[in-house]
Design an enzyme around this catalytic site. Structure first.
Site, PDB file in Angstrom:
ATOM      1  N   HIS A 218      46.184  72.599  29.786  1.00 46.58           N
ATOM      2  CA  HIS A 218      47.509  71.851  29.110  1.00 46.58           C
ATOM      3  C   HIS A 218      48.200  71.218  30.353  1.00 46.58           C
ATOM      4  O   HIS A 218      49.536  71.151  30.227  1.00 46.58           O
ATOM      5  CB  HIS A 218      48.061  72.647  28.197  1.00 46.58           C
ATOM      6  CG  HIS A 218      48.933  74.087  28.850  1.00 46.58           C
ATOM      7  ND1 HIS A 218      49.420  74.089  29.824  1.00 46.58           N
ATOM      8  CD2 HIS A 218      48.775  75.383  28.010  1.00 46.58           C
ATOM      9  CE1 HIS A 218      50.332  75.368  29.984  1.00 46.58           C
ATOM     10  NE2 HIS A 218      49.539  76.062  29.031  1.00 46.58           N
TER      11      HIS A 218
ATOM     12  N   HIS B 285      49.683  87.961  21.783  1.00 49.60           N
ATOM     13  CA  HIS B 285      50.103  86.557  21.761  1.00 49.60           C
ATOM     14  C   HIS B 285      49.507  85.433  21.141  1.00 49.60           C
ATOM     15  O   HIS B 285      48.033  85.552  21.101  1.00 49.60           O
ATOM     16  CB  HIS B 285      50.182  86.371  23.560  1.00 49.60           C
ATOM     17  CG  HIS B 285      50.489  84.909  24.026  1.00 49.60           C
ATOM     18  ND1 HIS B 285      51.669  84.422  23.336  1.00 49.60           N
ATOM     19  CD2 HIS B 285      50.147  84.209  25.082  1.00 49.60           C
ATOM     20  CE1 HIS B 285      51.864  83.325  23.901  1.00 49.60           C
ATOM     21  NE2 HIS B 285      51.058  83.311  24.951  1.00 49.60           N
TER      22      HIS B 285
ATOM     23  N   GLU C 154      49.302  82.002  21.769  1.00 48.28           N
ATOM     24  CA  GLU C 154      48.926  80.649  22.142  1.00 48.28           C
ATOM     25  C   GLU C 154      47.713  80.430  21.883  1.00 48.28           C
ATOM     26  O   GLU C 154      46.734  81.469  21.895  1.00 48.28           O
ATOM     27  CB  GLU C 154      49.625  80.463  23.820  1.00 48.28           C
ATOM     28  CG  GLU C 154      49.576  79.155  24.192  1.00 48.28           C
ATOM     29  CD  GLU C 154      50.210  79.062  25.562  1.00 48.28           C
ATOM     30  OE1 GLU C 154      50.497  80.001  26.191  1.00 48.28           O
ATOM     31  OE2 GLU C 154      50.099  77.770  25.997  1.00 48.28           O
TER      32      GLU C 154
ATOM     33  N   ASP D 242      44.933  79.532  23.722  1.00 46.53           N
ATOM     34  CA  ASP D 242      43.957  80.174  24.651  1.00 46.53           C
ATOM     35  C   ASP D 242      43.706  81.645  24.203  1.00 46.53           C
ATOM     36  O   ASP D 242      42.886  82.109  24.774  1.00 46.53           O
ATOM     37  CB  ASP D 242      44.244  79.999  26.005  1.00 46.53           C
ATOM     38  CG  ASP D 242      45.765  80.406  26.173  1.00 46.53           C
ATOM     39  OD1 ASP D 242      46.632  80.382  25.517  1.00 46.53           O
ATOM     40  OD2 ASP D 242      45.904  80.921  27.247  1.00 46.53           O
TER      41      ASP D 242
ATOM     42  N   HIS E 197      55.622  85.125  27.323  1.00 47.81           N
ATOM     43  CA  HIS E 197      56.591  83.925  27.576  1.00 47.81           C
ATOM     44  C   HIS E 197      56.863  83.110  26.338  1.00 47.81           C
ATOM     45  O   HIS E 197      57.334  82.082  26.297  1.00 47.81           O
ATOM     46  CB  HIS E 197      55.857  82.979  28.683  1.00 47.81           C
ATOM     47  CG  HIS E 197      54.521  82.160  28.058  1.00 47.81           C
ATOM     48  ND1 HIS E 197      54.398  81.127  28.269  1.00 47.81           N
ATOM     49  CD2 HIS E 197      53.566  82.822  27.827  1.00 47.81           C
ATOM     50  CE1 HIS E 197      53.294  80.717  27.832  1.00 47.81           C
ATOM     51  NE2 HIS E 197      52.746  81.791  27.598  1.00 47.81           N
TER      52      HIS E 197
ATOM     53  N   ASP F 244      49.816  87.632  28.842  1.00 50.64           N
ATOM     54  CA  ASP F 244      49.891  86.557  29.799  1.00 50.64           C
ATOM     55  C   ASP F 244      50.366  87.237  31.179  1.00 50.64           C
ATOM     56  O   ASP F 244      50.122  86.857  32.263  1.00 50.64           O
ATOM     57  CB  ASP F 244      50.786  85.417  29.551  1.00 50.64           C
ATOM     58  CG  ASP F 244      49.922  84.351  28.686  1.00 50.64           C
ATOM     59  OD1 ASP F 244      48.442  84.331  28.898  1.00 50.64           O
ATOM     60  OD2 ASP F 244      50.467  83.625  28.070  1.00 50.64           O
TER      61      ASP F 244
ATOM     62  N   TYR G 147      50.908  81.014  39.093  1.00 49.51           N
ATOM     63  CA  TYR G 147      51.167  81.578  37.552  1.00 49.51           C
ATOM     64  C   TYR G 147      52.509  81.630  37.282  1.00 49.51           C
ATOM     65  O   TYR G 147      53.075  81.245  36.250  1.00 49.51           O
ATOM     66  CB  TYR G 147      50.209  82.668  37.412  1.00 49.51           C
ATOM     67  CG  TYR G 147      49.813  83.141  35.877  1.00 49.51           C
ATOM     68  CD1 TYR G 147      48.963  82.526  35.466  1.00 49.51           C
ATOM     69  CD2 TYR G 147      50.929  83.834  35.087  1.00 49.51           C
ATOM     70  CE1 TYR G 147      48.548  82.659  33.936  1.00 49.51           C
ATOM     71  CE2 TYR G 147      50.488  84.040  33.772  1.00 49.51           C
ATOM     72  CZ  TYR G 147      49.462  83.386  33.296  1.00 49.51           C
ATOM     73  OH  TYR G 147      49.143  83.967  31.812  1.00 49.51           O
TER      74      TYR G 147
ATOM     75  N   HIS H  28      44.376  86.926  31.652  1.00 52.02           N
ATOM     76  CA  HIS H  28      43.916  86.184  32.481  1.00 52.02           C
ATOM     77  C   HIS H  28      43.585  86.747  33.889  1.00 52.02           C
ATOM     78  O   HIS H  28      44.477  87.582  34.373  1.00 52.02           O
ATOM     79  CB  HIS H  28      44.615  84.794  32.636  1.00 52.02           C
ATOM     80  CG  HIS H  28      44.989  83.811  31.569  1.00 52.02           C
ATOM     81  ND1 HIS H  28      44.105  83.105  30.900  1.00 52.02           N
ATOM     82  CD2 HIS H  28      46.082  83.754  30.921  1.00 52.02           C
ATOM     83  CE1 HIS H  28      44.568  82.552  29.799  1.00 52.02           C
ATOM     84  NE2 HIS H  28      45.823  82.966  29.637  1.00 52.02           N
TER      85      HIS H  28
END
Ligand code: FEO
Length: 404
Positions: free
Chosen positions: A24, A78, A80, A82, A145, A164, A196, A229
């Site tokens: 992104h 989470h 998001e 991904d 986040h 994350d 990150y 990740h």
């Protein structure tokens, strides 16, 4: 990559994205992974899902261990894209599974999927789910986040699944920190953590401090941190906790990042005496040209240094577009604990340096004014002024750095 047992009866069943270079808009020169975890217990539980493009891989990993139809619980830490964009693929194969998610997470998931067929339980901090010999304890981490974010702690395994947080964009066959550092250095791993943090977590330092304190007060016994990740912290989970604590408290190198762009090289020429002035004052310095550097790299370099000088020519009475883009990006990341200044060149009327200072002040950064602005080509006198400015700025950085 086959599933990896990270703790007895707990498996990494994620996917490695070796190819992604634009996440992104954020460059990922080393790719990334999408981690999720399968807990084999009386009630088989999947914690997190993966990016849609990798659903087949993750489902194959699960099927290597158990028929996905036997999954009884799906925890979504989470939402998001991904992490959650393959939830429908999982639920199609595990229609009996119950979903556990925060209230704000559900509000997002409802925008992506028809959730009406699914059995969903809202969870919040302090809630527990007993799945047999393991207990899942949920810990909300709002704005770390995203508003929905939470972590899942499994006390029997001393395992924190941290979504994350504590992650890194690293595609690697290593699943654990000690495996990674067998072939690469600790510095490379730490650089990935800083990259990150700078690009994703920079705005949330106060929240991170508070959450690390809360984790300490809860007395969670953690010997493994498994993010969504990158590598899993098996050998030294305290190392990444310390890094996050330090960065949240304002840690930075005693150094300066000169971040600039240029039209006909005048602003670029100015960077050299400024750089020499800083270096001769005993402070390390790096020079970064914006058009030739991915934005996320420039942000990381900003974050690593205590001081930053932003350089721009004036174009049509405005700041140069690539510099404006950088400043907009930086403002959104709400930087703190840094000292900054500006310099640049102009033809018939200036303005870029003034604009840069007004932006830096809006960000509430400490500034060293008035910077340097030169007309057309830097003259020998201008070059001397740039050198002196570099020396002055280095001295201010050194003084400011003492408080950290
Ligand atoms: Fe990896 Fe916030 O998504």
């Amino acid at each position: 990559m086959k599933p990896t047992e990270i703790k007895p009866d707990i498996y990494w069943v994620g996917a490695i994205d070796w190819a992604v270079r634009d996440f992104h808009g954020y460059v990922t020169p080393q790719g990334t992974t999408y981690n999720n975890y399968l807990i084999m217990d009386e009630d088989i539980t999947l914690v997190d899902t993966v990016k849609y493009d990798f659903a087949t891989t993750a489902l194959k990993n699960i099927a290597n261990i158990v028929d996905p139809a036997k999954i009884r619980n799906v925890v979504i830490n989470h939402v998001e894209n991904d992490h959650v964009s393959s939830l429908d693929r999982v639920m199609a194969l595990a229609p009996e599974a119950k979903i556990f998610i925060t209230e704000r997470g559900l509000q997002v998931v409802e925008r992506f999927f028809d959730v009406s067929p699914w059995d969903i339980t809202i969870v919040s901090s302090g809630d527990e789910l007993k799945i047999g010999k393991h207990t899942l304890q949920f810990l909300e981490t709002p704005m770390l986040h995203w508003p929905d974010s939470m972590m899942t702690y499994i006390p029997e395994a001393k395992l924190l699944i941290s979504q994350d947080a504590f992650g890194q964009h690293l595609a690697t066959s290593a699943r654990f920190d000690d495996e990674f550092t067998r072939c690469a250095s600790h510095a490379e791993l730490e650089e990935a953590v800083v990259d990150y943090y700078a690009n994703i977590l920079m705005p949330f330092g106060m929240l991170i401090k508070a959450k690390i304190k809360e984790i300490g007060e809860l007395g969670l016994d953690i010997d493994m941190i498994a993010p969504d990740h990158g590598i899993i912290w098996r050998s030294e989970p305290e190392r990444v906790l310390q890094m996050y604590g330090d960065m949240a408290a304002g840690a930075a190198d005693l150094s300066v990042a000169i971040i600039y762009d240029t039209m006909w090289h005048s602003t670029e020429i100015m960077t050299q005496p400024i750089m020499e002035g800083i270096k001769d004052a005993g402070v390390d310095v790096k020079v970064i040209k914006l058009r030739d550097t991915p934005m996320s790299v420039a942000i990381k370099e900003f974050w690593k240094s205590r001081g930053c000088l932003v350089g721009s020519p004036t174009l049509n009475n405005e700041v140069f577009p690539s510099v404006a883009q950088f400043m907009t990006h930086l403002r959104g990341l709400r930087p703190s604990n840094r000292i900054a200044g500006a310099f640049g060149s102009y033809g018939w009327s200036g303005g870029a340096v003034k604009w840069l200072f007004s932006e830096l002040e809006q960000m509430k950064l400490e500034t060293v004014e008035p910077g340097v602005e030169v007309k057309y080509r830097p003259s020998p006198d201008d070059m001397e002024q740039c050198y002196a400015f570099g020396q002055e700025f280095a001295a201010k950085v050194r003084e400011y750095h003492k408080q950290f």
